[in-house]
Design an enzyme around this catalytic site. Structure first.
Site, short mmCIF file in Angstrom:
data_model
loop_
_atom_site.label_atom_id
_atom_site.label_comp_id
_atom_site.label_asym_id
_atom_site.label_seq_id
_atom_site.Cartn_x
_atom_site.Cartn_y
_atom_site.Cartn_z
N ASP A 86 46.01 39.95 39.68
CA ASP A 86 45.06 39.47 38.68
C ASP A 86 45.24 40.16 37.33
OD1 ASP A 86 44.26 38.00 40.78
OD2 ASP A 86 42.37 39.05 41.13
N ASP B 185 47.13 35.86 50.29
CA ASP B 185 46.29 36.61 49.34
C ASP B 185 45.33 37.52 50.12
OD1 ASP B 185 45.27 37.35 46.85
OD2 ASP B 185 43.85 35.67 46.78
N GLU C 212 45.51 43.16 51.16
CA GLU C 212 45.65 44.64 50.98
C GLU C 212 45.17 45.41 52.20
OE1 GLU C 212 44.35 42.53 48.69
OE2 GLU C 212 46.24 42.49 47.62
O1 MIG Z 1 39.20 37.56 44.71
O2 MIG Z 1 41.79 32.89 45.69
O3 MIG Z 1 44.90 37.28 43.04
O4 MIG Z 1 45.43 34.63 42.34
O5 MIG Z 1 43.29 32.81 42.49
C1 MIG Z 1 39.95 36.55 44.16
C2 MIG Z 1 41.23 33.24 44.49
C3 MIG Z 1 40.85 35.97 45.20
C4 MIG Z 1 42.85 36.62 44.05
C5 MIG Z 1 44.24 36.21 43.65
C6 MIG Z 1 44.14 35.04 42.72
C7 MIG Z 1 43.41 33.89 43.39
C8 MIG Z 1 42.01 34.36 43.80
N1 MIG Z 1 42.12 35.53 44.67
#
Ligand code: MIG
Length: 728
Positions: free
Chosen positions: A457, A388, A391
């Protein structure tokens, strides 16, 4: 004066303005043209070799090159046009580099930043055909009338078709034609803008902020152009079979006990469950590759216990590494020079762990180091990794374009940062001897071979059920097959009805995971009322029947580049009614889903391009528009007439191969491929699998041919299951 300078070893050099370009035929149906000197690609592992058998000649007074089904005209201006089987299908338009001015006053008020860039390289294409693909972009299936920007972005506000950028940058799209579609892959990682018939109603503009022009064009049917592109960059890796089951997540299950409760409640509710995700709270202070001992004591033995119950655990791993001196990953990274740098100093920004640094994933050395961390972490007993914030996202303003991400700048690497992180993670699985199961949020062309993905999200809203169908098709038509959404919606609070509708509409999603944000209501299927639990169970049980077919399609996708989930136009290219069909979706050639998309909906219109049969009651529908029931208890699932579909027995709770296989037959002569392996592990890469061809005639006689025999087959019984009243 001719633009052609020379033709040597199958490579044609030609002049375009001040610049020299090269043209190669990479197959009888594909060409590549690029500015001279361009060599490496992030998407393509091995550059395709140019055909040597190119013929040079003249056609209609212009220079032309011939190979396979293609003739390419190089005009005096250096612009190209292409004929496929002698039909004109592609023509470039002159392009002029331009500045885009932003409207800062709107941005001040909190509107999305407008585009303010200097685009330096690009090209134009004549177009009036429907445009499909470009990855995870919001908006309709046919992208004409919109412009988009490839710049991986994490905007945690409700996505809609006004969004120009989302988490992924996949610079591939197709211009659809019944006789010939044209797939366009613009292999450029810098920020890139795509204008599909918006400013120019007769044309497309693609322009980038850096790099050079490097374009691949594919010609043929829509499935063929997508397949050829997919094989070039690499499609979705075959996931372990358990990854097709029902998965559950939440930001965050706080400790081992909470996870066990989820598993127990699923069991009590008699809903099959294959995996639970650990979001950021499982870590010690959000430090990658650590586990908070207080929340998850004795992680290894706990994982062993949970695995024995048939549940797989997938932890999140974020891109940002906590900058803290006593933390080994940080110290090790520093000592081997593994982090991004700005003006020679390690670059810091803020993410979940607070002050953080970012692995310089463009360096193969950094990737190697990271893969070892992943392999060690997997050895604890984790089954997958969820990447995660890659980007990469940053809380303290955007990362400057000049930051060095491993020999190249952020401006060039940004869009492939998630791709490179996925590659490093994938390598970690190979090191650990496990079948890779990686989920990534950010991606580029070709990332699918390393990691599956979800759309990030979304919200608990009906808008996002509706948006999901074209959005997932966009990914699927860009070579990405293991895809899904947060079922129930990430932000906001789901209602009973919304959760059911989300799950029904996700029936075909290869990645089937319920996930929700912190501060939202509990969203597990048992957290509402009995009716909701029962409906969710019905959906999941139907889904488990489809797992053999899904797995077959994912195998064939990996081998041949076919798409797994599809918009109707993919299967019915001659039908003008499905050119921009955004409310129905297909799985392979055979199954069609027409989910309810509005609250309170009891009936909806469904279009069938040919005869289809209701999966549950065998009712037959002829081609055309029909009003069908889609009450909350109804899953509007249909099977194409004259098809054969490998399925699991009704009621199965298992993602593994059973002893029985059911072939759903809707009459007529039909065939199906079926793939069997261990369901996990790496053996299949060494040929340890069986591939069957099932053929059935009008009378229902089944013939089985084994096309590959690489293991002892497990089936004891294969049955043909008739569906459809008119067969009696
Ligand atoms: O800024 O890890 O898209 O699935 O639960 C939020 C917390 C960070 C974004 C992900 C989401 C995840 C969340 N993350």
């Amino acid at each position: 004066m001719s633009a052609i300078v020379q033709l040597e070893n199958g490579i044609t050099t030609f002049r375009r303005g001040e610049k020299l370009f090269q043209l190669e035929f990479i197959s009888p149906t594909a060409i590549r043209f690029y500015e001279t000197g361009r060599k490496e690609s992030y998407a393509i592992a091995k550059a395709p070799s140019p055909s040597q058998e190119v013929r040079r000649g003249e056609e209609e007074g212009e220079n032309a090159l011939f190979f396979g089904d293609l003739s390419v005209h190089i005009h005096k201006s250096g612009l190209l046009s292409v004929r496929y089987k002698n039909i004109p299908v592609f023509r470039e338009k002159p392009y002029q580099a331009q500045n885009k001015e932003s409207d800062l006053s709107a941005e001040k008020e909190g509107h999305l930043a407008k585009d303010k860039e200097t685009y330096t390289v690009g090209f134009g294409i004549e177009n009036n055909r429907p445009v499909y693909g470009l990855g995870d972009k919001a908006g309709p299936l046919d992208k004409r009338g919109y412009d988009f920007i490839n710049w991986n972005s994490d905007y945690p506000i409700p996505h809609n078709e006004a969004f120009k950028s989302l988490y992924k940058s996949i610079p591939f799209f197709s211009m659809f034609g019944e006789a010939c579609s044209v797939g366009v892959f613009v292999d450029n990682t810098f920020k890139t803008r795509f204008d599909f018939n918006k400013q120019d109603k007769d044309g497309i503009v693609v322009e980038s902020c850096g790099g050079v022009l490097d374009v691949y064009l594919f010609f043929g049917s829509l499935p063929n152009v997508i397949a050829e592109y997919t094989r070039l960059v690499g499609g979705s890796a075959l996931p372990p079979r358990w990854a097709l089951g029902a998965q559950q997540s939440r930001w965050s299950y706080g400790d081992a006990q909470e996870v066990e409760e989820v598993i127990a409640k699923y069991k009590e509710s008699d809903i099959p469950l294959s995996a639970v995700y650990l979001d950021i709270a499982y870590m010690d202070e959000f430090k990658d590759f650590t586990v908070d001992e207080k929340r998850f004591p004795n992680i290894s033995s706990w994982l062993k216990k949970v695995n024995q119950e048939g549940i797989h655990i997938v932890p999140i791993i974020d891109a940002g590494v906590k900058a803290e001196t006593v933390y080994p990953v940080y110290e090790e990274g520093l000592s081997i020079n593994a982090f991004c740098k700005d003006n020679g100093e390690v670059y810091h920004n803020e993410v979940w762990p607070g002050d953080s640094v970012f692995p310089a994933f463009n360096s193969s050395y950094t990737r190697l180091w990271w893969s070892e961390r992943v392999a060690d972490f997997l050895d604890l007993g984790f089954s997958g990794v969820w990447n995660d914030m890659n980007e990469p996202a940053s809380f303290n303003g955007p990362i400057p374009n000049s930051v060095d991400m491993g020999g190249k700048t952020h401006a060039e690497i940004h869009n492939v940062y998630g791709h490179l992180m996925s590659e490093a993670t994938y390598l970690g699985f190979l090191k650990a001897g496990k079948r890779p199961y990686v989920i990534t949020r950010a991606a580029y062309a070709g990332s699918a071979k390393f990691a599956g993905t979800w759309t990030g999200d979304n919200y608990s809203s009906y808008d996002h059920i509706r948006m999901m169908l074209p959005q997932l098709c966009g990914l699927s038509l860009s070579g990405y097959s293991y895809v899904g959404v947060d079922i129930g919606g990430f932000s906001g609070d789901a209602t009973c009805e919304l959760l059911v509708r989300f799950a029904q509409a996700s029936l075909f999603n290869p990645f089937f995971r319920n996930h929700s944000a912190c501060d939202t209501r509990s969203q597990e299927p048992y957290a509402f009322d009995e009716e909701t639990t029962r409906r969710y169970r019905d959906i999941v049980l139907t889904r488990y029947e489809l797992i053999p077919y899904l797995y077959d399609l994912l195998f064939l996708h990996q081998k041949t580049g076919i798409s797994v989930i599809r918009p109707l136009i993919y299967n019915f290219p001659k039908d003008p009614n499905v050119v921009n069909e955004n409310t129905e979706i297909m799985l392979g050639d055979n199954l069609l889903l027409a989910p309810a998309l509005f609250p309170g909906q009891a009936k909806r219109s469904v279009y069938f391009p040919c005869g289809f049969i209701n999966y549950f009651n065998g009712m037959r529908y002829g081609p055309g528009y029909h009003l069908i029931d889609c009450g909350l208890d109804e899953i509007p699932l249909f099977v194409k007439e004259g098809s054969l579909t490998p399925l699991a027995n009704k009621g199965t709770h298992d993602t593994d191969f059973g002893k029985e296989l059911r072939l759903l037959w809707t009459g007529g002569k039909a065939f199906a491929y079926h793939y069997e392996d261990e369901g996990d592990g790496l053996g299949y890469l060494n040929g340890e699998y069986n591939l069957y061809l099932f053929e059935i005639d009008e009378e229902g006689h089944l013939t089985i041919t084994t096309l590959n025999e690489g293991m002892v087959g497990k089936y004891e019984k294969i049955t043909v299951d008739h569906l459809g009243n008119d067969l009696e």
